[in-house]
Design a protein around this motif. Structure first.
Motif, mmCIF file in Angstrom:
data_model
loop_
_atom_site.group_PDB
_atom_site.id
_atom_site.type_symbol
_atom_site.label_atom_id
_atom_site.label_comp_id
_atom_site.label_asym_id
_atom_site.label_seq_id
_atom_site.Cartn_x
_atom_site.Cartn_y
_atom_site.Cartn_z
ATOM 1 N N ALA A 382 0.878 -1.276 0.066
ATOM 2 C CA ALA A 382 -0.115 0.100 0.165
ATOM 3 C C ALA A 382 0.831 1.123 0.062
ATOM 4 O O ALA A 382 0.219 2.702 -0.064
ATOM 5 C CB ALA A 382 -0.960 0.050 1.220
ATOM 6 N N THR A 383 2.131 1.033 -0.022
ATOM 7 C CA THR A 383 3.045 2.373 0.321
ATOM 8 C C THR A 383 3.417 3.266 -1.060
ATOM 9 O O THR A 383 3.448 2.569 -2.178
ATOM 10 C CB THR A 383 4.426 1.814 0.775
ATOM 11 O OG1 THR A 383 4.030 1.383 2.033
ATOM 12 C CG2 THR A 383 5.206 2.820 0.871
ATOM 13 N N ASP A 384 3.272 4.353 -0.835
ATOM 14 C CA ASP A 384 3.709 5.390 -1.906
ATOM 15 C C ASP A 384 5.253 5.831 -1.628
ATOM 16 O O ASP A 384 5.313 6.346 -0.718
ATOM 17 C CB ASP A 384 2.771 6.722 -1.756
ATOM 18 C CG ASP A 384 3.186 7.815 -2.645
ATOM 19 O OD1 ASP A 384 4.366 7.599 -3.324
ATOM 20 O OD2 ASP A 384 2.714 8.954 -2.526
ATOM 21 N N TRP A 385 6.119 5.016 -2.593
ATOM 22 C CA TRP A 385 7.530 5.207 -2.250
ATOM 23 C C TRP A 385 7.913 6.574 -2.604
ATOM 24 O O TRP A 385 9.172 6.877 -2.526
ATOM 25 C CB TRP A 385 8.180 4.254 -3.242
ATOM 26 C CG TRP A 385 7.615 2.782 -2.568
ATOM 27 C CD1 TRP A 385 6.813 1.915 -3.241
ATOM 28 C CD2 TRP A 385 8.160 1.968 -1.350
ATOM 29 N NE1 TRP A 385 6.464 0.820 -2.349
ATOM 30 C CE2 TRP A 385 7.280 0.919 -1.221
ATOM 31 C CE3 TRP A 385 8.942 2.430 -0.249
ATOM 32 C CZ2 TRP A 385 7.200 -0.162 -0.254
ATOM 33 C CZ3 TRP A 385 9.234 1.604 0.814
ATOM 34 C CH2 TRP A 385 8.434 0.488 0.975
ATOM 35 N N SER A 386 7.034 7.550 -3.034
ATOM 36 C CA SER A 386 7.739 8.737 -3.752
ATOM 37 C C SER A 386 7.695 9.639 -2.384
ATOM 38 O O SER A 386 8.616 10.705 -2.473
ATOM 39 C CB SER A 386 6.746 9.390 -4.651
ATOM 40 O OG SER A 386 5.444 9.637 -3.986
ATOM 41 N N GLN A 387 7.425 9.240 -1.194
ATOM 42 C CA GLN A 387 7.459 10.201 -0.062
ATOM 43 C C GLN A 387 8.440 9.444 0.834
ATOM 44 O O GLN A 387 8.312 8.408 1.372
ATOM 45 C CB GLN A 387 6.174 9.963 0.728
ATOM 46 C CG GLN A 387 5.099 10.757 -0.078
ATOM 47 C CD GLN A 387 5.398 12.174 -0.751
ATOM 48 O OE1 GLN A 387 5.598 12.841 0.243
ATOM 49 N NE2 GLN A 387 4.467 12.564 -1.716
ATOM 50 N N PRO A 388 9.354 10.436 0.985
ATOM 51 C CA PRO A 388 10.609 9.833 2.081
ATOM 52 C C PRO A 388 10.324 9.991 3.751
ATOM 53 O O PRO A 388 9.498 10.699 4.077
ATOM 54 C CB PRO A 388 11.746 10.881 1.711
ATOM 55 C CG PRO A 388 11.013 12.403 1.696
ATOM 56 C CD PRO A 388 9.543 11.841 0.661
ATOM 57 N N PHE A 398 3.922 14.353 10.076
ATOM 58 C CA PHE A 398 2.914 13.281 10.787
ATOM 59 C C PHE A 398 2.323 12.649 9.719
ATOM 60 O O PHE A 398 1.261 11.926 9.788
ATOM 61 C CB PHE A 398 2.036 13.982 11.660
ATOM 62 C CG PHE A 398 2.778 14.997 12.913
ATOM 63 C CD1 PHE A 398 3.567 13.851 13.990
ATOM 64 C CD2 PHE A 398 3.133 15.959 12.646
ATOM 65 C CE1 PHE A 398 4.316 14.830 14.950
ATOM 66 C CE2 PHE A 398 3.801 16.966 13.799
ATOM 67 C CZ PHE A 398 4.096 15.990 14.748
ATOM 68 N N GLY A 399 3.092 12.226 8.722
ATOM 69 C CA GLY A 399 2.413 11.672 7.440
ATOM 70 C C GLY A 399 2.715 10.040 7.678
ATOM 71 O O GLY A 399 3.440 9.906 8.141
ATOM 72 N N THR A 400 2.122 9.346 6.437
ATOM 73 C CA THR A 400 2.169 7.937 6.243
ATOM 74 C C THR A 400 3.820 7.485 5.944
ATOM 75 O O THR A 400 4.017 6.435 6.641
ATOM 76 C CB THR A 400 1.416 7.486 5.116
ATOM 77 O OG1 THR A 400 0.185 8.251 5.492
ATOM 78 C CG2 THR A 400 1.494 6.219 5.180
ATOM 79 N N ALA A 401 4.582 8.223 5.283
ATOM 80 C CA ALA A 401 5.847 7.915 5.086
ATOM 81 C C ALA A 401 6.774 7.750 6.447
ATOM 82 O O ALA A 401 7.741 7.062 6.575
ATOM 83 C CB ALA A 401 6.472 8.925 4.185
ATOM 84 N N VAL A 402 6.434 9.009 7.299
ATOM 85 C CA VAL A 402 7.193 8.844 8.619
ATOM 86 C C VAL A 402 6.764 7.509 9.495
ATOM 87 O O VAL A 402 7.387 6.888 9.964
ATOM 88 C CB VAL A 402 6.982 10.216 9.458
ATOM 89 C CG1 VAL A 402 7.194 9.959 10.842
ATOM 90 C CG2 VAL A 402 7.593 11.118 8.880
ATOM 91 N N TYR A 403 5.395 7.413 9.381
ATOM 92 C CA TYR A 403 4.986 6.289 10.361
ATOM 93 C C TYR A 403 5.044 4.990 9.668
ATOM 94 O O TYR A 403 5.897 3.841 10.298
ATOM 95 C CB TYR A 403 3.525 6.715 10.695
ATOM 96 C CG TYR A 403 3.205 7.628 11.626
ATOM 97 C CD1 TYR A 403 3.430 9.084 11.325
ATOM 98 C CD2 TYR A 403 2.929 7.218 12.756
ATOM 99 C CE1 TYR A 403 3.211 10.019 12.239
ATOM 100 C CE2 TYR A 403 2.486 8.478 13.756
ATOM 101 C CZ TYR A 403 2.647 9.716 13.468
ATOM 102 O OH TYR A 403 2.551 10.780 14.106
ATOM 103 N N LEU A 408 8.096 0.066 7.980
ATOM 104 C CA LEU A 408 8.329 -1.137 7.013
ATOM 105 C C LEU A 408 10.036 -1.195 7.335
ATOM 106 O O LEU A 408 10.770 -2.203 7.084
ATOM 107 C CB LEU A 408 8.092 -0.476 5.603
ATOM 108 C CG LEU A 408 6.403 -0.695 5.247
ATOM 109 C CD1 LEU A 408 6.287 0.054 4.043
ATOM 110 C CD2 LEU A 408 6.087 -2.070 5.352
ATOM 111 N N THR A 409 10.584 -0.124 7.340
ATOM 112 C CA THR A 409 12.166 -0.005 7.334
ATOM 113 C C THR A 409 12.566 -0.730 8.618
ATOM 114 O O THR A 409 13.667 -1.583 8.414
ATOM 115 C CB THR A 409 12.813 1.493 7.543
ATOM 116 O OG1 THR A 409 12.184 2.150 6.415
ATOM 117 C CG2 THR A 409 14.120 1.334 7.334
#
Ligand SMILES: [Zn+2]
Length: 472
Positions: A382-388, A398-403, A408-409
């Motif tokens: 489900a991840t958008d990999w364009s957001q670091p 406080f966005g999905t890429a941070v959380y 995932l990392t």
């Protein structure tokens, strides 16, 4: 922190203007002295929180003595701040939003003070030599302000139906006391807060003796382990307070009295000790002298925040009376990741939220739900990999890429190095960095050292790469 999914509002550039104004004020005041003493910076240079934090000194302790009357919404305070000059210091700033300052002393001498927007500018009678400890006392009073344009909805000092809640990330403390308001300057705290008899006044750390005089009760709290200023809280109102102990340390939980005594919020908080013990089995010893949690009902609090030793939970998590333990696991995991080991700069916030989000997966698996591996697979798809995850930008801190990409990392690291090494990395991190600050580079370096292998390419791909990384 966990948001409840409301649309955040954008913070205006007022803070940036404040910083600029201060820079102009410095020039106008002609404060460059030829003895080498110079003003401390009015900012830390962290672009995520322009205007917050200051330079030139390092705080070791805040002694706060405040009283608050909900009838008038008026707060009166004295802050006694112990700090050490980190340069030859002619002048320094504290962050303080609103509130009128009546007197400032540095050591035994009165100090000049003036206000420049959100800054209290203090000029001591004599310059403060680098390395010298000093004490600054500030008397102040007024009607505290909310931070209504925060990324997270409302924060700061909120006057509620039965009292007040002071809470918020990335900054909130300056709405109720003068502070070096950046997580890079952690300090211990002693708080005495006086409120009308019958109200509770809850905060961080170990409870001290209560005393009552003439219809007012003073509650006392002490947090001896260094705490970032955004992790302070003050909750005043009508609460059902449960004071006990867990693993030999005080456990204080509080649920708004208007909520059912055996409802979802109370049942979730009651599992605090069990969840802490599970997390300690994975992350290493619990880092603080006390435990707890506070559930508030003011619906402007659209989030839960990992306030040190005693997280505050907004009401939405327990809507329909559900005992939401996922959010409890998240905020308690922050006690290790964010509170004990704190950020040096907000651009690394995934170090807080990625691990706290991963802890939700660990807890869910432990509690008989979905496995961490299954959550990883679902989230990967489900991840958008364009957001670091690193340097997400202020609007996405406080966005999905941070959380979620952060989580995932963490799991990708686990899959790569194996369980034994992975948990050894986490426990080494929480032990070596306890009570301090750190960056993403610090974590990568430690992981490489413990695992005895190169891991930078893995972190680069999973944290900031623009395409889906290869599954480990
Ligand atoms: Zn969080």
């Amino acid at each position: 922190m966990v948001l409840t999914g409301r649309t955040p509002t954008r913070r205006r550039l007022a803070a940036a203007v404040t910083a600029l104004t201060c820079a102009i004020a410095v020039a106008a005041a002609g404060c460059t002295r030829d003895d080498g003493f110079r003003p401390g910076a009015a900012d830390t240079g962290d672009p995520y929180v322009p205007g917050s934090g200051n330079g030139g000194y390092d705080v070791t302790h805040y002694g706060l003595d405040v009283s608050y009357d909900p009838a008038s919404d008026r707060l009166t305070g004295r802050a006694t701040i112990t700090a050490t000059a980190t340069q030859d210091l002619s002048r320094f700033n504290l962050d303080l939003a609103g509130l009128a300052v009546s007197r400032v002393t540095v050591g035994d001498a009165r100090a000049e003070h003036r206000r420049v927007d959100g800054e209290l500018v203090v000029t001591p009678h004599d310059g403060l030599p680098r390395g010298r400890p000093f004490t600054v006392a500030v008397d102040y009073a007024g009607v505290p302000t909310a931070v209504t344009d925060g990324e997270l909805g409302s924060g700061g000092f909120l006057h509620t139906a039965d009292g007040a809640v002071a809470l918020g990330q990335p900054d909130s403390a300056a709405t109720w006391f003068p502070v070096n308001d950046h997580p890079s300057d952690k300090a211990s705290y002693d708080l005495a807060v006086t409120v009308p008899d019958g109200l509770s006044a809850l905060s961080n750390g170990v409870p001290g003796p209560k005393s009552s005089v003439d219809g007012w009760t003073t509650w006392r709290w002490s947090e001896r382990t260094p705490m970032a200023s955004y992790l302070t809280t003050l909750v005043i109102g009508d609460y059902r307070v449960v004071s006990g102990s867990h693993a030999g340390r005080p456990m204080v939980t509080a649920v708004a009295a208007s909520l059912p005594a055996t409802g979802g919020a109370a049942r979730a908080l009651a599992r605090t000790g069990e969840i802490v013990d599970f997390l300690a089995s994975r992350f290493g010893p619990y880092p603080f002298d006390s435990y707890g949690g506070i559930v508030v009902t003011d619906d402007r609090i659209g989030y839960a925040l990992e306030t040190q030793s005693r997280p505050v939970y907004g009401p939405d998590f327990f809507a329909d009376d559900r005992p939401n333990v996922g959010v409890v696991a998240h905020e308690l995991a922050h006690q290790w990741f964010g509170d004990s080991v704190s950020l040096s700069r907000w651009g690394d916030i995934w170090l807080n939220e990625g691990f706290a989000s991963y802890a939700e997966w660990l807890w869910e698996e432990h509690d008989g739900g979905r496995t961490a591996q299954r959550n990883f697979e679902l989230q990967y798809a489900a991840t958008d990999w364009s957001q670091p995850s690193v340097e997400p930008g202020r609007e996405r801190m406080f966005g999905t890429a941070v959380y979620k990409r952060g989580a995932l990392t963490v799991h990708a690291l686990r899959r790569t190095v194996g369980d034994d090494t992975f948990f050894r990395i986490l426990r080494t991190w929480t032990a070596e960095r306890a009570g301090g600050n750190a960056t993403t580079s610090d974590f990568v370096a430690l992981a490489e050292r413990v695992a005895n292998r190169q891991l930078r390419p893995l972190f680069d791909a999973w944290l900031v790469g623009g395409a889906a990384p290869t599954l480990p």
